[in-house]
Design an enzyme around this catalytic site. Structure first.
Site, PDB file in Angstrom:
ATOM      1  N   CYS A 103      37.360  36.452  36.422  1.00  0.00           N
ATOM      2  CA  CYS A 103      36.726  37.241  37.473  1.00  0.00           C
ATOM      3  C   CYS A 103      35.210  37.187  37.299  1.00  0.00           C
ATOM      4  O   CYS A 103      34.688  37.471  36.222  1.00  0.00           O
ATOM      5  CB  CYS A 103      37.245  38.669  37.361  1.00  0.00           C
ATOM      6  SG  CYS A 103      36.066  39.928  37.805  1.00  0.00           S
ATOM      7  N   GLU A 104      34.503  36.790  38.350  1.00  0.00           N
ATOM      8  CA  GLU A 104      33.056  36.619  38.207  1.00  0.00           C
ATOM      9  C   GLU A 104      32.301  37.949  38.171  1.00  0.00           C
ATOM     10  O   GLU A 104      31.129  37.982  37.829  1.00  0.00           O
ATOM     11  CB  GLU A 104      32.507  35.726  39.322  1.00  0.00           C
ATOM     12  CG  GLU A 104      32.505  36.349  40.700  1.00  0.00           C
ATOM     13  CD  GLU A 104      31.992  35.361  41.754  1.00  0.00           C
ATOM     14  OE1 GLU A 104      31.938  34.160  41.467  1.00  0.00           O
ATOM     15  OE2 GLU A 104      31.664  35.818  42.854  1.00  0.00           O
ATOM     16  N   HIS A 105      32.959  39.029  38.503  1.00  0.00           N
ATOM     17  CA  HIS A 105      32.287  40.340  38.466  1.00  0.00           C
ATOM     18  C   HIS A 105      32.270  40.946  37.067  1.00  0.00           C
ATOM     19  O   HIS A 105      31.362  41.684  36.725  1.00  0.00           O
ATOM     20  CB  HIS A 105      32.958  41.317  39.435  1.00  0.00           C
ATOM     21  CG  HIS A 105      32.935  40.834  40.849  1.00  0.00           C
ATOM     22  ND1 HIS A 105      33.990  40.970  41.714  1.00  0.00           N
ATOM     23  CD2 HIS A 105      31.976  40.171  41.536  1.00  0.00           C
ATOM     24  CE1 HIS A 105      33.682  40.435  42.879  1.00  0.00           C
ATOM     25  NE2 HIS A 105      32.469  39.938  42.793  1.00  0.00           N
ATOM     26  N   HIS A 106      33.294  40.649  36.268  1.00  0.00           N
ATOM     27  CA  HIS A 106      33.400  41.256  34.939  1.00  0.00           C
ATOM     28  C   HIS A 106      33.539  40.230  33.821  1.00  0.00           C
ATOM     29  O   HIS A 106      33.573  40.605  32.651  1.00  0.00           O
ATOM     30  CB  HIS A 106      34.603  42.204  34.897  1.00  0.00           C
ATOM     31  CG  HIS A 106      34.552  43.300  35.924  1.00  0.00           C
ATOM     32  ND1 HIS A 106      35.177  43.205  37.157  1.00  0.00           N
ATOM     33  CD2 HIS A 106      33.918  44.492  35.917  1.00  0.00           C
ATOM     34  CE1 HIS A 106      34.949  44.300  37.850  1.00  0.00           C
ATOM     35  NE2 HIS A 106      34.182  45.093  37.134  1.00  0.00           N
ATOM     36  N   GLN A 144      39.531  35.904  43.414  1.00  0.00           N
ATOM     37  CA  GLN A 144      40.830  35.369  43.834  1.00  0.00           C
ATOM     38  C   GLN A 144      40.817  34.888  45.286  1.00  0.00           C
ATOM     39  O   GLN A 144      41.436  33.873  45.629  1.00  0.00           O
ATOM     40  CB  GLN A 144      41.909  36.441  43.628  1.00  0.00           C
ATOM     41  CG  GLN A 144      43.309  35.938  43.950  1.00  0.00           C
ATOM     42  CD  GLN A 144      44.374  36.984  43.660  1.00  0.00           C
ATOM     43  OE1 GLN A 144      44.191  37.846  42.799  1.00  0.00           O
ATOM     44  NE2 GLN A 144      45.473  36.916  44.378  1.00  0.00           N
ATOM     45  N   HIS A 172      44.682  41.345  37.388  1.00  0.00           N
ATOM     46  CA  HIS A 172      43.273  41.288  36.990  1.00  0.00           C
ATOM     47  C   HIS A 172      43.021  42.217  35.808  1.00  0.00           C
ATOM     48  O   HIS A 172      43.242  43.420  35.908  1.00  0.00           O
ATOM     49  CB  HIS A 172      42.382  41.692  38.173  1.00  0.00           C
ATOM     50  CG  HIS A 172      42.390  40.682  39.281  1.00  0.00           C
ATOM     51  ND1 HIS A 172      41.282  39.947  39.615  1.00  0.00           N
ATOM     52  CD2 HIS A 172      43.381  40.265  40.097  1.00  0.00           C
ATOM     53  CE1 HIS A 172      41.583  39.126  40.612  1.00  0.00           C
ATOM     54  NE2 HIS A 172      42.856  39.305  40.926  1.00  0.00           N
ATOM     55  N   CYS A 174      40.317  43.232  34.709  1.00  0.00           N
ATOM     56  CA  CYS A 174      39.282  44.237  34.995  1.00  0.00           C
ATOM     57  C   CYS A 174      39.889  45.473  35.644  1.00  0.00           C
ATOM     58  O   CYS A 174      39.314  46.558  35.577  1.00  0.00           O
ATOM     59  CB  CYS A 174      38.169  43.631  35.852  1.00  0.00           C
ATOM     60  SG  CYS A 174      38.694  42.903  37.401  1.00  0.00           S
TER      61      CYS A 174
HETATM   62 ZN   LIG Z   1      36.715  41.988  37.960  1.00  0.00          ZN
END
Ligand SMILES: [Zn+2]
Length: 216
Positions: A103-106, A144, A172, A174
């Protein structure tokens, strides 16, 4: 999973099973990431010199390179390497493709299954190439939704079939690990083109991917 893509230049495994040999990593990049990670460990209140952590920055640097190496691959070329003329006009499905991404956010993993189908239009592709395309797009910082569309577009543009369908079901970390009480929730995304926009064809595909695996 045997069908999945290998790290570029990977020829044999060593003690780090699943990872490329140490000398095939970019040593300068490994050193730069490791130096920063040592600082991160300190900022987290850890002692990077204690035994268990001494080699951790270098291991993390290599793991991150491996987990993002898909951006250096050309998924369309993977397909083009095994395309054949064939008059078969029925749906081709590869389901339950194992999927591991970040996941590119976390920068935490999300993982699950990907189901891919297409209806040929004079050309087919070697079946083992579809999991490799999934892997090439998954092994990079992703969301995703984009991953689903990128896989679909690659098959659509390269094979020019009568239709493409991609469904991803993933958990996920995260969501699961950060105290959000959704431990068993699974995110499902889908993307279709051509014939799969027709209700009947799409329903047939969804029925085929949802039933149990006939070979166990
Ligand atoms: Zn994430």
């Amino acid at each position: 999973m045997a069908l999945n893509g290998k790290f570029p230049g990977e020829s044999k495994t060593d003690n780090d099973a699943g990872y490329a040999k140490v000398d095939q990593y970019n040593s300068g990049l490994t050193r730069r990431i490791a130096e920063k990670y040592r600082t991160i460990l300190q900022d987290l209140g850890e002692n990077p010199e204690r035994e268990g952590l001494q080699k951790t920055p270098e291991r993390v640097a290599k793991a991150l390179q491996f987990l993002t190496h898909g951006k250096d691959l050309d998924p369309a070329e993977i397909l083009r390497s095994a395309m054949f003329r064939e008059e078969y006009q029925q749906m081709v499905i590869v389901k339950d493709i194992e999927l591991y991404s970040l996941c590119e956010h976390h920068v935490l993993p999300f993982f699950g299954k990907c189901h891919v189908a297409y209806i040929p239009n004079g050309r087919i592709v070697g079946l083992s190439k579809l999991p490799r395309v999934v892997d090439a797009f998954a092994r990079r910082l992703q969301v995703q939704e984009r991953l689903t569309v990128e896989i679909r577009n690659c098959i659509e543009e390269t094979l020019k079939p009568q239709g493409v369908a991609v469904v991803i079901e993933a958990q996920h970390m995260c969501m699961v690990m950060r105290g959000i009480q959704k431990q068993h929730s699974i995110a499902t995304t889908s993307a279709f083109t051509g014939e799969f926009n027709a209700e009947k064809t799409r329903a047939e595909f969804m029925r085929l991917i949802s039933r149990g695996n006939p070979v166990g």
